[in-house]
Design a protein around this motif. Sequence first.
Motif, mmCIF file in Angstrom:
data_model
loop_
_atom_site.group_PDB
_atom_site.id
_atom_site.type_symbol
_atom_site.label_atom_id
_atom_site.label_comp_id
_atom_site.label_asym_id
_atom_site.label_seq_id
_atom_site.Cartn_x
_atom_site.Cartn_y
_atom_site.Cartn_z
ATOM 1 N N ALA A 53 -11.532 16.590 0.496
ATOM 2 C CA ALA A 53 -12.010 17.336 -0.538
ATOM 3 C C ALA A 53 -10.980 17.016 -1.492
ATOM 4 N N LEU A 54 -9.618 17.161 -1.677
ATOM 5 C CA LEU A 54 -9.111 16.954 -2.841
ATOM 6 C C LEU A 54 -9.186 15.262 -3.157
ATOM 7 N N ALA A 55 -9.548 14.726 -2.542
ATOM 8 C CA ALA A 55 -9.314 13.118 -3.285
ATOM 9 C C ALA A 55 -8.316 12.773 -3.576
ATOM 10 N N LEU A 56 -7.060 13.250 -2.658
ATOM 11 C CA LEU A 56 -5.438 12.152 -2.797
ATOM 12 C C LEU A 56 -5.121 11.193 -2.683
ATOM 13 N N ALA A 57 -5.624 10.589 -1.465
ATOM 14 C CA ALA A 57 -5.848 9.714 -1.147
ATOM 15 C C ALA A 57 -7.602 9.121 -0.954
ATOM 16 N N GLY A 58 -7.012 7.678 -0.265
ATOM 17 C CA GLY A 58 -8.618 6.771 0.022
ATOM 18 C C GLY A 58 -8.551 7.189 1.542
ATOM 19 N N ALA A 59 -7.648 7.524 2.773
ATOM 20 C CA ALA A 59 -7.764 8.337 3.766
ATOM 21 C C ALA A 59 -7.033 9.264 4.119
ATOM 22 N N SER A 60 -7.131 10.602 4.699
ATOM 23 C CA SER A 60 -6.207 11.531 5.287
ATOM 24 C C SER A 60 -6.785 11.926 6.175
ATOM 25 N N THR A 61 -5.467 12.522 7.255
ATOM 26 C CA THR A 61 -5.280 12.911 8.283
ATOM 27 C C THR A 61 -4.550 13.927 8.479
ATOM 28 N N VAL A 62 -4.909 14.960 8.645
ATOM 29 C CA VAL A 62 -4.191 16.492 8.853
ATOM 30 C C VAL A 62 -3.771 17.282 10.489
ATOM 31 N N ASP A 63 -2.925 17.046 11.118
ATOM 32 C CA ASP A 63 -2.958 17.807 12.534
ATOM 33 C C ASP A 63 -1.216 18.697 12.904
ATOM 34 N N ASN A 64 -1.257 19.472 14.030
ATOM 35 C CA ASN A 64 -0.479 20.103 13.863
ATOM 36 C C ASN A 64 1.325 19.551 13.546
ATOM 37 N N ASP A 65 2.080 20.423 13.500
ATOM 38 C CA ASP A 65 3.360 19.321 12.530
ATOM 39 C C ASP A 65 4.342 18.713 13.670
ATOM 40 N N SER A 69 -1.209 11.854 5.198
ATOM 41 C CA SER A 69 -0.771 12.409 6.362
ATOM 42 C C SER A 69 0.332 13.264 6.457
ATOM 43 N N VAL A 70 -0.615 14.357 7.020
ATOM 44 C CA VAL A 70 0.120 15.552 6.598
ATOM 45 C C VAL A 70 0.480 16.996 8.192
ATOM 46 N N ARG A 100 0.877 -0.837 0.078
ATOM 47 C CA ARG A 100 -0.381 0.042 0.161
ATOM 48 C C ARG A 100 0.748 1.340 0.139
ATOM 49 N N LEU A 101 0.865 2.135 -0.609
ATOM 50 C CA LEU A 101 1.254 3.362 -0.769
ATOM 51 C C LEU A 101 0.890 4.686 -0.005
ATOM 52 N N TYR A 102 1.848 5.363 0.670
ATOM 53 C CA TYR A 102 1.182 7.093 1.246
ATOM 54 C C TYR A 102 1.765 7.483 0.982
ATOM 55 N N ALA A 103 1.338 9.581 0.998
ATOM 56 C CA ALA A 103 2.119 10.428 1.097
ATOM 57 C C ALA A 103 1.639 10.460 2.043
ATOM 58 N N ALA A 104 3.499 11.995 2.400
ATOM 59 C CA ALA A 104 3.076 12.338 4.377
ATOM 60 C C ALA A 104 4.094 13.196 3.943
ATOM 61 N N ALA A 105 3.659 15.322 4.680
ATOM 62 C CA ALA A 105 3.954 15.637 4.404
ATOM 63 C C ALA A 105 4.307 16.508 6.005
ATOM 64 N N ASP A 106 5.652 17.089 6.162
ATOM 65 C CA ASP A 106 5.837 18.017 7.109
ATOM 66 C C ASP A 106 5.830 19.637 6.588
ATOM 67 N N GLY A 107 4.694 20.083 7.106
ATOM 68 C CA GLY A 107 4.139 21.581 6.647
ATOM 69 C C GLY A 107 5.156 22.406 7.936
ATOM 70 N N GLY A 108 6.504 23.525 8.024
ATOM 71 C CA GLY A 108 6.315 24.896 8.276
ATOM 72 C C GLY A 108 5.932 25.487 8.010
ATOM 73 N N ASN A 109 6.683 26.556 8.684
ATOM 74 C CA ASN A 109 6.176 27.862 7.949
ATOM 75 C C ASN A 109 6.874 28.884 7.173
ATOM 76 N N SER A 110 8.200 28.263 6.651
ATOM 77 C CA SER A 110 9.255 28.496 5.084
ATOM 78 C C SER A 110 8.962 26.973 4.417
ATOM 79 N N LYS A 111 8.956 25.979 5.187
ATOM 80 C CA LYS A 111 9.370 24.949 4.050
ATOM 81 C C LYS A 111 8.419 23.586 3.645
#
Length: 326
Positions: A94-106, A73-74, A4-15
């Motif tokens: 709503a972007l439907a980038l994956a079957g399931a998504s999670t967003v929370d604080n970095d 996971s973002v 199974r595939l995933y994408a994960a993002a760590d988004g700071g205030n600059s990058k």
Amino acid sequence: MTARLYAAADGGNSKTHVVLGDSDGRVLARVAGPTTSPHVLGLPAAVAQLGALVAEARAAAELPSSIELDQLSVYVAGADLPVEVERLNAEVAALALAGASTVDNDLFALLRAGTATPDAVGVVCGAGINAVGRRADGATSRFPALGQISGDWGGGHHIAALALFHACRAEDGRGPATALADAVRTHFDRPSVESVTVGVHLGEIPSTYLDELSELLFAVAAGGDEVATRVVRRLADEIEALIRVSASRLGLLASPFTIVLGGGVLTARHPQLHDDLLARLTRLCPQATVTVLSSPPVAGAALLALDALHGGVCPPPVEAAVRSVL
């Protein structure tokens, strides 16, 4: 492809850093781009930027459009209040980038990067300061982290501002004498601290250069200066308080748990701050284990995605494979 595939993002205030990988621990692509913080960009632009970076990661992994990601996971700066987290989750879903998504604080990515222990508290002291905690049953602790209006004190920006504040007051006589005055003048090669402030005000000195004064304050404190030392001691007070409150809320203070220290100010291990903190935490929570973050937070984001794909706990061999790459 059976994994199974995933994408994960760590988004700071600059990058923002994005990883695309699979449930067996393979990392298929890594990309970096601008911030995806809704506080910086606004919610629509932040979500659009995230979508673009995930698309870039898919392209880098040469992933056909017919293959869907199982998990996204973002973990992003600016997901501080429950309402902000709720809105981000709705917009990203709503972007439907994956079957399931999670967003929370970095900070949750930073915490997971620092430890797999389910009972843990993480403190970040970089440009700003904040803390989160988690417990094995899923309970969490967090702060609004909205700056002075939510009671925040500390972080690199604040420490740098205090260095200039005390230097100004020492030079003009409103405050006690401190070596910060000479240090600031020398650092900017200016004849006076006042000329530094005027230079910043007129745009002759970029305001971003003031951030360099955080390291300068620690250096002056290490030389024995009392004013700078008081600032470092006050920062230790604040970090101890964040840990105390986070652990108390979760009922962990008298139990074994892990404390993760992250962010540039803490990972620098300035002896005056680091040694004081370790001594304080030994008294505050003697059963706790303290670790200084050595993995990038995006590794924590990837591991949280893998936790989700593996029913809550990423298998140790898979975690080791991811950590070896990230």
